[in-house]
Design a protein around this motif. Structure first.
Motif, PDB file in Angstrom:
ATOM      1  N   ARG A 157      25.243  39.846  17.864  1.00 18.75           N
ATOM      2  CA  ARG A 157      26.573  40.358  18.211  1.00 18.75           C
ATOM      3  C   ARG A 157      26.914  40.030  19.663  1.00 18.75           C
ATOM      4  O   ARG A 157      26.156  40.324  20.575  1.00 18.75           O
ATOM      5  CB  ARG A 157      26.607  41.877  17.986  1.00 18.75           C
ATOM      6  CG  ARG A 157      27.938  42.532  18.274  1.00 18.75           C
ATOM      7  CD  ARG A 157      27.935  43.971  17.763  1.00 18.75           C
ATOM      8  NE  ARG A 157      26.825  44.716  18.315  1.00 18.75           N
ATOM      9  CZ  ARG A 157      26.848  45.317  19.507  1.00 18.75           C
ATOM     10  NH1 ARG A 157      27.930  45.225  20.271  1.00 18.75           N
ATOM     11  NH2 ARG A 157      25.808  45.989  19.941  1.00 18.75           N
ATOM     12  N   SER A 192      32.075  44.210  25.862  1.00 13.72           N
ATOM     13  CA  SER A 192      32.022  45.292  24.890  1.00 13.72           C
ATOM     14  C   SER A 192      32.072  46.645  25.585  1.00 13.72           C
ATOM     15  O   SER A 192      31.458  46.846  26.635  1.00 13.72           O
ATOM     16  CB  SER A 192      30.726  45.190  24.077  1.00 13.72           C
ATOM     17  OG  SER A 192      30.535  46.356  23.297  1.00 13.72           O
ATOM     18  N   LYS A 194      31.283  49.408  23.746  1.00 18.32           N
ATOM     19  CA  LYS A 194      30.469  50.307  22.922  1.00 18.32           C
ATOM     20  C   LYS A 194      29.434  51.008  23.786  1.00 18.32           C
ATOM     21  O   LYS A 194      28.795  50.397  24.642  1.00 18.32           O
ATOM     22  CB  LYS A 194      29.773  49.524  21.803  1.00 18.32           C
ATOM     23  CG  LYS A 194      30.715  48.985  20.747  1.00 18.32           C
ATOM     24  CD  LYS A 194      29.953  48.312  19.624  1.00 18.32           C
ATOM     25  CE  LYS A 194      29.081  49.317  18.879  1.00 18.32           C
ATOM     26  NZ  LYS A 194      28.449  48.695  17.687  1.00 18.32           N
ATOM     27  N   SER A 402      32.772  31.842  14.998  1.00 19.74           N
ATOM     28  CA  SER A 402      32.099  33.121  15.216  1.00 19.74           C
ATOM     29  C   SER A 402      32.486  33.722  16.562  1.00 19.74           C
ATOM     30  O   SER A 402      32.672  34.938  16.683  1.00 19.74           O
ATOM     31  CB  SER A 402      30.581  32.945  15.133  1.00 19.74           C
ATOM     32  OG  SER A 402      30.113  32.058  16.126  1.00 19.74           O
ATOM     33  N   HIS A 405      36.090  35.172  16.376  1.00 21.81           N
ATOM     34  CA  HIS A 405      36.113  36.490  15.730  1.00 21.81           C
ATOM     35  C   HIS A 405      35.551  37.552  16.657  1.00 21.81           C
ATOM     36  O   HIS A 405      36.064  38.679  16.710  1.00 21.81           O
ATOM     37  CB  HIS A 405      35.308  36.452  14.432  1.00 21.81           C
ATOM     38  CG  HIS A 405      35.960  35.636  13.356  1.00 21.81           C
ATOM     39  ND1 HIS A 405      35.303  35.217  12.223  1.00 21.81           N
ATOM     40  CD2 HIS A 405      37.221  35.160  13.242  1.00 21.81           C
ATOM     41  CE1 HIS A 405      36.119  34.515  11.464  1.00 21.81           C
ATOM     42  NE2 HIS A 405      37.286  34.471  12.057  1.00 21.81           N
ATOM     43  N   ALA A 406      34.487  37.210  17.373  1.00 26.20           N
ATOM     44  CA  ALA A 406      33.879  38.173  18.299  1.00 26.20           C
ATOM     45  C   ALA A 406      34.863  38.574  19.385  1.00 26.20           C
ATOM     46  O   ALA A 406      34.962  39.751  19.743  1.00 26.20           O
ATOM     47  CB  ALA A 406      32.614  37.580  18.917  1.00 26.20           C
ATOM     48  N   ASP A 408      38.135  38.543  19.200  1.00 30.57           N
ATOM     49  CA  ASP A 408      39.156  39.402  18.604  1.00 30.57           C
ATOM     50  C   ASP A 408      38.659  40.835  18.477  1.00 30.57           C
ATOM     51  O   ASP A 408      39.388  41.788  18.772  1.00 30.57           O
ATOM     52  CB  ASP A 408      39.559  38.867  17.230  1.00 30.57           C
ATOM     53  CG  ASP A 408      40.422  37.622  17.309  1.00 30.57           C
ATOM     54  OD1 ASP A 408      40.993  37.378  18.391  1.00 30.57           O
ATOM     55  OD2 ASP A 408      40.510  36.889  16.308  1.00 30.57           O
ATOM     56  N   ARG A 409      37.412  40.995  18.037  1.00 29.33           N
ATOM     57  CA  ARG A 409      36.863  42.350  17.893  1.00 29.33           C
ATOM     58  C   ARG A 409      36.729  43.030  19.250  1.00 29.33           C
ATOM     59  O   ARG A 409      37.062  44.214  19.407  1.00 29.33           O
ATOM     60  CB  ARG A 409      35.511  42.292  17.181  1.00 29.33           C
ATOM     61  CG  ARG A 409      35.605  41.959  15.695  1.00 29.33           C
ATOM     62  CD  ARG A 409      34.285  42.233  14.983  1.00 29.33           C
ATOM     63  NE  ARG A 409      33.226  41.377  15.466  1.00 29.33           N
ATOM     64  CZ  ARG A 409      32.925  40.190  14.934  1.00 29.33           C
ATOM     65  NH1 ARG A 409      33.643  39.726  13.914  1.00 29.33           N
ATOM     66  NH2 ARG A 409      31.944  39.459  15.414  1.00 29.33           N
ATOM     67  N   LEU A 410      36.218  42.294  20.229  1.00 24.51           N
ATOM     68  CA  LEU A 410      36.061  42.872  21.564  1.00 24.51           C
ATOM     69  C   LEU A 410      37.414  43.260  22.156  1.00 24.51           C
ATOM     70  O   LEU A 410      37.563  44.322  22.764  1.00 24.51           O
ATOM     71  CB  LEU A 410      35.351  41.877  22.490  1.00 24.51           C
ATOM     72  CG  LEU A 410      33.861  41.669  22.267  1.00 24.51           C
ATOM     73  CD1 LEU A 410      33.355  40.523  23.137  1.00 24.51           C
ATOM     74  CD2 LEU A 410      33.080  42.931  22.567  1.00 24.51           C
ATOM     75  N   ARG A 411      38.412  42.400  21.971  1.00 23.58           N
ATOM     76  CA  ARG A 411      39.730  42.684  22.527  1.00 23.58           C
ATOM     77  C   ARG A 411      40.312  43.946  21.897  1.00 23.58           C
ATOM     78  O   ARG A 411      40.907  44.794  22.578  1.00 23.58           O
ATOM     79  CB  ARG A 411      40.668  41.497  22.310  1.00 23.58           C
ATOM     80  CG  ARG A 411      42.025  41.689  22.980  1.00 23.58           C
ATOM     81  CD  ARG A 411      43.009  40.600  22.606  1.00 23.58           C
ATOM     82  NE  ARG A 411      42.712  39.346  23.251  1.00 23.58           N
ATOM     83  CZ  ARG A 411      42.314  38.253  22.623  1.00 23.58           C
ATOM     84  NH1 ARG A 411      42.136  38.279  21.317  1.00 23.58           N
ATOM     85  NH2 ARG A 411      42.067  37.145  23.281  1.00 23.58           N
ATOM     86  N   ARG A 412      40.160  44.085  20.571  1.00 23.31           N
ATOM     87  CA  ARG A 412      40.709  45.263  19.899  1.00 23.31           C
ATOM     88  C   ARG A 412      40.034  46.539  20.407  1.00 23.31           C
ATOM     89  O   ARG A 412      40.684  47.562  20.613  1.00 23.31           O
ATOM     90  CB  ARG A 412      40.537  45.129  18.392  1.00 23.31           C
ATOM     91  CG  ARG A 412      41.485  44.127  17.737  1.00 23.31           C
ATOM     92  CD  ARG A 412      41.555  44.319  16.241  1.00 23.31           C
ATOM     93  NE  ARG A 412      40.276  44.073  15.604  1.00 23.31           N
ATOM     94  CZ  ARG A 412      39.877  42.897  15.128  1.00 23.31           C
ATOM     95  NH1 ARG A 412      40.685  41.847  15.255  1.00 23.31           N
ATOM     96  NH2 ARG A 412      38.711  42.754  14.534  1.00 23.31           N
ATOM     97  N   ARG A 413      38.715  46.469  20.613  1.00 21.38           N
ATOM     98  CA  ARG A 413      37.997  47.658  21.102  1.00 21.38           C
ATOM     99  C   ARG A 413      38.486  48.030  22.495  1.00 21.38           C
ATOM    100  O   ARG A 413      38.679  49.201  22.807  1.00 21.38           O
ATOM    101  CB  ARG A 413      36.495  47.400  21.126  1.00 21.38           C
ATOM    102  CG  ARG A 413      35.859  47.288  19.758  1.00 21.38           C
ATOM    103  CD  ARG A 413      34.356  47.380  19.857  1.00 21.38           C
ATOM    104  NE  ARG A 413      33.713  47.054  18.587  1.00 21.38           N
ATOM    105  CZ  ARG A 413      33.072  45.922  18.341  1.00 21.38           C
ATOM    106  NH1 ARG A 413      32.982  45.005  19.291  1.00 21.38           N
ATOM    107  NH2 ARG A 413      32.515  45.697  17.171  1.00 21.38           N
TER     108      ARG A 413
END
Length: 417
Positions: A157, A192, A194, A402, A405-406, A408-413
């Motif tokens: 990840r 990230s 998280k 990959s 997509h990563a 995009d996920r990080l930006r949304r978080r």
């Protein structure tokens, strides 16, 4: 001469700065050349793509995809595609139609007979290649524009991405790298948020690694003079680069150095000119403590650092008969164990830079005040990750699927914070 290594720094997690939008410039006056490069069975990563008659070039990403912005023209253009171990492909197409192409490369069949390989002394080939550096590489200062990317993964990840367009000023190859400089023109970062990602991993030096990993101009590492006799040299299977036959020499350390690690290396040497066109090398891991001492600068208290693999690539391409730096990559894999915790965490740090253009006339040095320093952390020098038009008319190394997509996920978080 002192031995130098890129340093890895482990720090506590940092907060991101707010997003800042950036305007496009001159995009309407450009065309985008793009496509996928593959052979009969798979897409090919890190393939060199260049426009004939210009200094523009790039490489394919890990999915074999490339894009390159060129000046708008109604004329035909010739695209040169080359890769280690494959015959080069030369395509002439109308510029306005040179997008989303599918380009095939044919694997290379051995051009050198066994007798010619055996007759070569691999150690002397390396020594002679180093002696000819002043003849085979730029004899005057050059200014290269490049795209730099740095990523960190925890397991599989992605936990951080930072990238930039840079200018790289390099004196002629007869001079050392001490006065070569890199300037960051535009950059962005994302990390990230998280709570589990409590450890931030950063490379010290960032895009300056494009200078230190130029093993031809900066021989203090792989070709450190005092270490050259600590290796066994063996001829390997020859291949081609840019349709030119090259010798391949393996360097394997046989003397264990107790002060710093050596490398296992594969050196690609042009058969005619003896220019080093590519070097693939990884740190010899015989003593993990020595490796740790060489690459780790700082870590949190109570954490155990365990290196697994540290590897590098430096490749060059011919521009008007001169070998110029084209692509550098470093990859570091390690584990971190915390006291009183049951499981360890595996991390992978990758940094890479592709030179997309080179200027050899009317070159001016980058002022010292604008230069990125080896002691700087790249992540601390950029602060925005914005819209798809962020890069404007700059050429970039396209992200793999990959990584896209990563991001995009990080930006949304981050935007939900």
């Amino acid at each position: 001469m002192a031995k130098r290594y890129p340093f890895l720094t482990l720090l506590t997690v940092l907060l991101l700065m707010p997003f800042v939008a950036s305007a496009q410039s001159r995009v309407d006056s450009l065309l985008t050349v793009s496509g996928i490069v593959r052979d009969d069975s798979q897409r090919l990563p890190f393939v060199s793509v260049a426009i004939q008659g210009s200094t523009l070039g790039t490489i394919t990403n890990e999915d074999g995809y490339f894009s390159l912005k060129i000046p708008n023209t109604d004329k035909d253009i010739t695209i040169l595609i080359s890769h280690v171990g494959y015959h080069a492909n030369e395509l002439t197409v109308k510029a306005s139609e040179a997008h989303e192409m599918r380009i095939f490369l044919k694997p290379y069949e051995n051009l050198l007979n066994a007798a010619s390989i055996i007759s070569q002394d691999p150690e002397m080939l390396v020594y002679e290649a180093l002696r000819r550096v002043k003849d085979n590489y730029p004899k005057a200062p050059v200014l290269q524009r490049g795209f730099y990317r740095e990523t960190a993964r925890k397991g599989n990840r992605y936990i951080s991405v930072s990238e930039a367009v840079v200018d790289m000023f390099k004196h002629q190859y007869s001079r050392p790298t001490d006065f070569d400089r890199v300037e960051v023109l535009k950059g962005r970062r994302l990390m990230s948020q998280k709570s589990a990602d409590t450890l931030s991993v950063k490379l010290q030096g960032g895009p300056v690694l494009a200078l230190t990993l130029d093993v031809v101009k900066n021989p203090n590492d792989l070709f450190f003079e005092e270490d050259l006799r600590a290796y066994d040299y063996k001829m390997s299977t020859p291949t081609v680069i840019q349709e030119r036959p090259v010798y391949v020499v393996d360097m394997i350390p046989f003397i264990r150095n107790t002060r710093y690690p050596l490398y296992n290396a594969k050196i690609y040497i042009d058969q005619e000119t003896l220019a080093i066109m590519r070097a693939e090398y990884s740190v010899d891991m015989w003593d993990a403590n020595i490796v740790t001492g060489a690459i780790l600068k700082r870590k949190p208290a109570g954490m155990k650092f365990e290196p697994h693999e540290v590897s590098f690539i430096a490749s060059y391409r011919l521009v008007d008969g001169v070998a110029v730096l084209h692509y550098v990559r470093s990859s570091m894999e390690f584990k971190c164990d915390w006291k009183k915790r049951l499981f360890s965490s595996a991390y992978t740090i990758v940094s890479e830079m592709v030179a997309t253009d080179v200027q050899s006339e009317n070159v001016e040095a980058i002022p010292a005040k604008d230069a990125f320093k080896l002691t700087d952390s790249f992540y601390d020098r950029v602060d925005d990750f914005a819209d798809p038009a962020f890069w404007g008319d700059y050429n970039i190394l396209e992200p793999s699927e990959s990584l896209e997509h990563a991001v995009d996920r990080l930006r949304r978080r981050v935007t939900r914070q």
